[in-house]
Design a protein around this motif. Structure first.
Motif, PDB file in Angstrom:
ATOM      1  N   ASP A 281      44.639  59.392  10.846  1.00 45.60           N
ATOM      2  CA  ASP A 281      44.388  58.293  11.776  1.00 45.60           C
ATOM      3  C   ASP A 281      45.545  58.202  12.765  1.00 45.60           C
ATOM      4  OD1 ASP A 281      43.474  56.109  13.139  1.00 45.60           O
ATOM      5  OD2 ASP A 281      43.450  54.751  11.415  1.00 45.60           O
ATOM      6  N   LYS A 282      45.327  58.690  13.986  1.00 41.20           N
ATOM      7  CA  LYS A 282      46.348  58.708  15.024  1.00 41.20           C
ATOM      8  C   LYS A 282      46.059  57.615  16.040  1.00 41.20           C
ATOM      9  CE  LYS A 282      47.545  62.973  16.272  1.00 41.20           C
ATOM     10  NZ  LYS A 282      47.482  64.385  16.666  1.00 41.20           N
ATOM     11  N   ALA A 283      47.118  57.101  16.661  1.00 47.01           N
ATOM     12  CA  ALA A 283      46.967  55.981  17.596  1.00 47.01           C
ATOM     13  C   ALA A 283      48.063  56.042  18.638  1.00 47.01           C
ATOM     14  CB  ALA A 283      47.031  54.649  16.841  1.00 47.01           C
ATOM     15  N   THR A 284      47.906  55.237  19.694  1.00 42.50           N
ATOM     16  CA  THR A 284      48.981  55.052  20.671  1.00 42.50           C
ATOM     17  C   THR A 284      49.862  53.886  20.208  1.00 42.50           C
ATOM     18  OG1 THR A 284      47.568  53.618  22.003  1.00 42.50           O
ATOM     19  CG2 THR A 284      47.599  55.963  22.556  1.00 42.50           C
ATOM     20  N   TYR A 285      51.059  53.806  20.801  1.00 43.48           N
ATOM     21  CA  TYR A 285      52.057  52.827  20.341  1.00 43.48           C
ATOM     22  C   TYR A 285      52.764  52.168  21.520  1.00 43.48           C
ATOM     23  CZ  TYR A 285      51.964  54.627  15.517  1.00 43.48           C
ATOM     24  OH  TYR A 285      51.584  54.987  14.243  1.00 43.48           O
ATOM     25  N   SER A 286      53.122  50.909  21.304  1.00 41.77           N
ATOM     26  CA  SER A 286      54.098  50.241  22.170  1.00 41.77           C
ATOM     27  C   SER A 286      55.039  49.452  21.271  1.00 41.77           C
ATOM     28  CB  SER A 286      53.409  49.318  23.178  1.00 41.77           C
ATOM     29  OG  SER A 286      52.618  48.341  22.528  1.00 41.77           O
ATOM     30  N   LEU A 287      56.329  49.555  21.557  1.00 40.52           N
ATOM     31  CA  LEU A 287      57.350  48.889  20.753  1.00 40.52           C
ATOM     32  C   LEU A 287      58.250  48.048  21.639  1.00 40.52           C
ATOM     33  CD1 LEU A 287      56.629  51.442  18.859  1.00 40.52           C
ATOM     34  CD2 LEU A 287      58.935  51.093  17.935  1.00 40.52           C
ATOM     35  N   ALA A 288      58.596  46.866  21.147  1.00 37.64           N
ATOM     36  CA  ALA A 288      59.656  46.058  21.714  1.00 37.64           C
ATOM     37  C   ALA A 288      60.622  45.771  20.571  1.00 37.64           C
ATOM     38  CB  ALA A 288      59.118  44.764  22.300  1.00 37.64           C
ATOM     39  N   VAL A 289      61.864  46.215  20.706  1.00 35.97           N
ATOM     40  CA  VAL A 289      62.828  46.134  19.613  1.00 35.97           C
ATOM     41  C   VAL A 289      64.073  45.398  20.100  1.00 35.97           C
ATOM     42  CG1 VAL A 289      64.072  47.412  17.849  1.00 35.97           C
ATOM     43  CG2 VAL A 289      61.955  48.360  18.801  1.00 35.97           C
ATOM     44  N   THR A 290      64.368  44.280  19.488  1.00 31.32           N
ATOM     45  CA  THR A 290      65.519  43.460  19.870  1.00 31.32           C
ATOM     46  C   THR A 290      66.662  43.695  18.890  1.00 31.32           C
ATOM     47  OG1 THR A 290      64.052  41.776  20.808  1.00 31.32           O
ATOM     48  CG2 THR A 290      66.320  41.117  20.324  1.00 31.32           C
ATOM     49  N   VAL A 291      67.833  44.017  19.426  1.00 31.68           N
ATOM     50  CA  VAL A 291      68.999  44.328  18.594  1.00 31.68           C
ATOM     51  C   VAL A 291      70.232  43.630  19.165  1.00 31.68           C
ATOM     52  CG1 VAL A 291      68.104  46.548  17.780  1.00 31.68           C
ATOM     53  CG2 VAL A 291      69.396  46.441  19.920  1.00 31.68           C
ATOM     54  N   PRO A 292      71.284  43.474  18.345  1.00 32.93           N
ATOM     55  CA  PRO A 292      72.487  42.800  18.824  1.00 32.93           C
ATOM     56  C   PRO A 292      73.258  43.639  19.838  1.00 32.93           C
ATOM     57  CG  PRO A 292      72.380  42.829  16.416  1.00 32.93           C
ATOM     58  CD  PRO A 292      71.352  43.782  16.916  1.00 32.93           C
ATOM     59  N   GLU A 293      74.167  42.982  20.512  1.00 34.34           N
ATOM     60  CA  GLU A 293      75.044  43.652  21.473  1.00 34.34           C
ATOM     61  C   GLU A 293      75.833  44.757  20.778  1.00 34.34           C
ATOM     62  OE1 GLU A 293      78.463  42.391  24.763  1.00 34.34           O
ATOM     63  OE2 GLU A 293      77.723  40.943  23.288  1.00 34.34           O
ATOM     64  N   GLY A 294      75.991  45.865  21.465  1.00 28.36           N
ATOM     65  CA  GLY A 294      76.771  46.979  20.931  1.00 28.36           C
ATOM     66  C   GLY A 294      75.948  48.116  20.376  1.00 28.36           C
ATOM     67  N   VAL A 295      74.669  47.873  20.116  1.00 27.57           N
ATOM     68  CA  VAL A 295      73.788  48.949  19.662  1.00 27.57           C
ATOM     69  C   VAL A 295      72.538  48.950  20.536  1.00 27.57           C
ATOM     70  CG1 VAL A 295      74.625  48.897  17.289  1.00 27.57           C
ATOM     71  CG2 VAL A 295      72.674  47.469  17.928  1.00 27.57           C
ATOM     72  N   ARG A 296      71.806  50.056  20.491  1.00 24.80           N
ATOM     73  CA  ARG A 296      70.563  50.158  21.236  1.00 24.80           C
ATOM     74  C   ARG A 296      69.472  50.659  20.304  1.00 24.80           C
ATOM     75  NH1 ARG A 296      69.981  52.661  25.955  1.00 24.80           N
ATOM     76  NH2 ARG A 296      72.084  52.167  26.647  1.00 24.80           N
ATOM     77  N   ALA A 297      68.221  50.571  20.758  1.00 21.74           N
ATOM     78  CA  ALA A 297      67.070  51.019  19.979  1.00 21.74           C
ATOM     79  C   ALA A 297      66.389  52.165  20.715  1.00 21.74           C
ATOM     80  CB  ALA A 297      66.092  49.870  19.755  1.00 21.74           C
ATOM     81  N   VAL A 298      66.158  53.255  20.015  1.00 20.15           N
ATOM     82  CA  VAL A 298      65.539  54.454  20.578  1.00 20.15           C
ATOM     83  C   VAL A 298      64.302  54.781  19.751  1.00 20.15           C
ATOM     84  CG1 VAL A 298      65.858  56.884  21.166  1.00 20.15           C
ATOM     85  CG2 VAL A 298      67.797  55.294  21.317  1.00 20.15           C
ATOM     86  N   SER A 299      63.215  55.137  20.436  1.00 21.51           N
ATOM     87  CA  SER A 299      61.979  55.443  19.731  1.00 21.51           C
ATOM     88  C   SER A 299      61.281  56.610  20.414  1.00 21.51           C
ATOM     89  CB  SER A 299      61.089  54.197  19.673  1.00 21.51           C
ATOM     90  OG  SER A 299      59.969  54.411  18.840  1.00 21.51           O
TER      91      SER A 299
END
Length: 467
Positions: free
Chosen positions: A175-193
């Motif tokens: 079962d494959k699908a499309t994706y959208s992500l919103a990822v909130t993180v603290p200052e000093g780090v980032r989110a990569v997907s």
């Protein structure tokens, strides 16, 4: 690419990358039921519906090790569903709605059973609010996946069932699908997907990073990396966006190998056909943060600076494994055999051993990296691993590649290149199993006899009598 057992990736790679000196869709399940009948992970996935899109709104605090999330799952049911199951490991469910109306739900192990007020049919939308400390999952082979804590954040890896640890869904490759992500993180780090960055928004000491994946993706190929990264955005000569995120401690060691990424992508396109996704790139973590490389879609993850062979392997997976995804976990050799053979082809075309020389060395057992490795190579046929603990064992990689080489010997070099491209094209963004592959090969060369290859090399027990 995963190790057969913790810490064995380098030994397995050595077995499959032989030096010149050595030569001297899926299964069925009841509508709404738990599991789709996978032969190795019977509880993975769920019957009765097909997910079209995952919209994930997440927040993660590395210091508190707390993940909060809202998952909006758009799916389609072929028949009336009075109940349906989602896979979710560990995290606490706070609320579930179906098409905006509150739904009853219950938990049993990884199964989240949802009972809407009225039966759903056609397109429907399930929203799950959840929170908690995401867990690390230990696989039958002893390796770890799911949510892996790192020194500065976390890394989510999903093969085969680890994605259950960070979002609810239909967690089976069929079962494959499309994706959208919103990822909130603290200052000093980032989110990569996966996929393409879709904007950043800072509020106070927190930043929300948005990502979208527009091509179908199996959930085990989804990734999320939270931490400090050196980020570089470029484009290839053909205009393909490339996004790389490298842990600062690995930046210097990775520079030379990642400089070859455009060259590897261009070679892969010439060999396998058009690149199947709208972006490319890599994530490089520290070796202690991940014990293996993984072909996460459009942006594979590496445990430290990759060598060129490993880079070729994971990029080849974008065609074989990510775009053409196995229908069940029994078909794992269609991922690893193809990616391993891609390494053989790369070396053959870049001044190294020919694929024939590598094949001969493996058959002869001229290079055995540790005791018992030769026996392990012949311990089971690549199309029939004995259990889930052996899905990433040597026969799946090495014997899988040997099957492809026997096909190449039978049809000739030019026809084999056409076959590689044709297989990727025929099942682009879909699922396929071993039966699909053997039928495709036979249709591609109807005047050739492949029965012996399938009998001896693909399904046969032990070492075939003649190479």
């Amino acid at each position: 690419m995963r190790p057969h057992r913790p810490g064995s990736r380098s030994a397995l790679a050595a077995l499959l990358v032989v030096s010149a000196a050595a030569c001297g869709g899926g299964p069925g399940a009841p509508a709404g039921g738990s599991g789709v009948g996978d032969p190795y992970f019977p509880k993975a996935g769920n019957g009765g519906y097909d997910v079209r899109h995952y919209a994930l709104d997440l927040a993660y605090d590395p210091r508190a090790h707390r993940l909060t999330g809202t998952a909006v799952i758009t799916a389609r049911a072929a028949e009336d569903l009075s109940a349906l199951n989602l896979d979710l490991e560990g995290l606490d469910v706070e609320e579930v709605t179906v098409d905006g109306a509150a739904a009853r739900w219950s938990r049993t192990g990884q199964e989240l059973t949802v009972r809407p007020r009225e039966a759903v049919r056609g397109t429907f939308r399930v929203t799950v609010r959840y929170a908690g400390a995401p867990v690390t999952v230990t696989d039958p082979d002893g390796s770890e996946e799911g949510w892996l804590r790192t020194a500065d954040g976390a890394l989510a890896l999903g093969q085969p069932v680890g994605s259950t640890a960070w979002f609810p869904g239909n967690h089976h490759p069929s079962d494959k699908a499309t994706y959208s992500l919103a990822v909130t993180v603290p200052e000093g780090v980032r989110a990569v997907s996966n996929g393409e960055p879709a904007g950043e928004e800072r509020k106070g000491d927190r930043t929300t990073y948005r990502w979208r994946t527009g091509e179908p993706m199996a959930s085990y190929l989804a990734t999320l990396a939270v931490g400090r990264y050196d980020v570089r955005r470029t484009t290839t000569a053909g205009g393909l966006p490339v996004y790389t995120a490298v842990d600062p401690e690995q930046a210097e060691a990775s520079r030379a190998s990642l400089a070859r990424l455009p060259e590897v992508l261009a070679w892969a396109e010439r060999t396998f056909g058009p690149y199947p996704f709208s972006s490319a790139g890599v994530i490089v973590e520290r070796p202690e943060d991940a014990g293996y490389a993984l072909e996460t879609q459009s942006r594979p993850v590496f445990p430290g600076a990759p060598d060129t062979g490993l880079l070729v392997h994971e990029i080849a997976h974008q065609w074989y494994g990510d775009s053409v995804t196995p229908r069940t976990w029994r078909d794992m050799w269609l991922n690893e055999g193809f990616a391993t053979y891609a390494e053989w082809l790369w070396r053959e075309e870049h001044g190294g051993d020919t694929a024939q020389r590598t094949f001969d060395a493996l058959y002869a057992g001229g290079y055995v990296p540790d005791a018992g490795a030769e026996e392990e190579l012949w311990s089971f046929p690549p199309a029939e691993p004995p259990d889930a603990a052996h899905l990433s064992a040597a026969p799946v990689y090495g014997r899988g590649a040997m099957v492809l080489h026997k096909v190449r010997q039978t049809v000739g070099d030019d026809a084999f290149r056409d076959l590689l491209r044709g297989w990727a094209r025929a099942h682009r963004h879909g699922n396929a199993d071993t039966g699909d592959f053997t039928a495709f090969v036979e249709r591609s060369a109807p005047d050739r006899d492949f029965a012996g290859i399938w009998e001896d090399w693909l399904y046969g027990a032990g070492r075939p009598e003649r190479p």
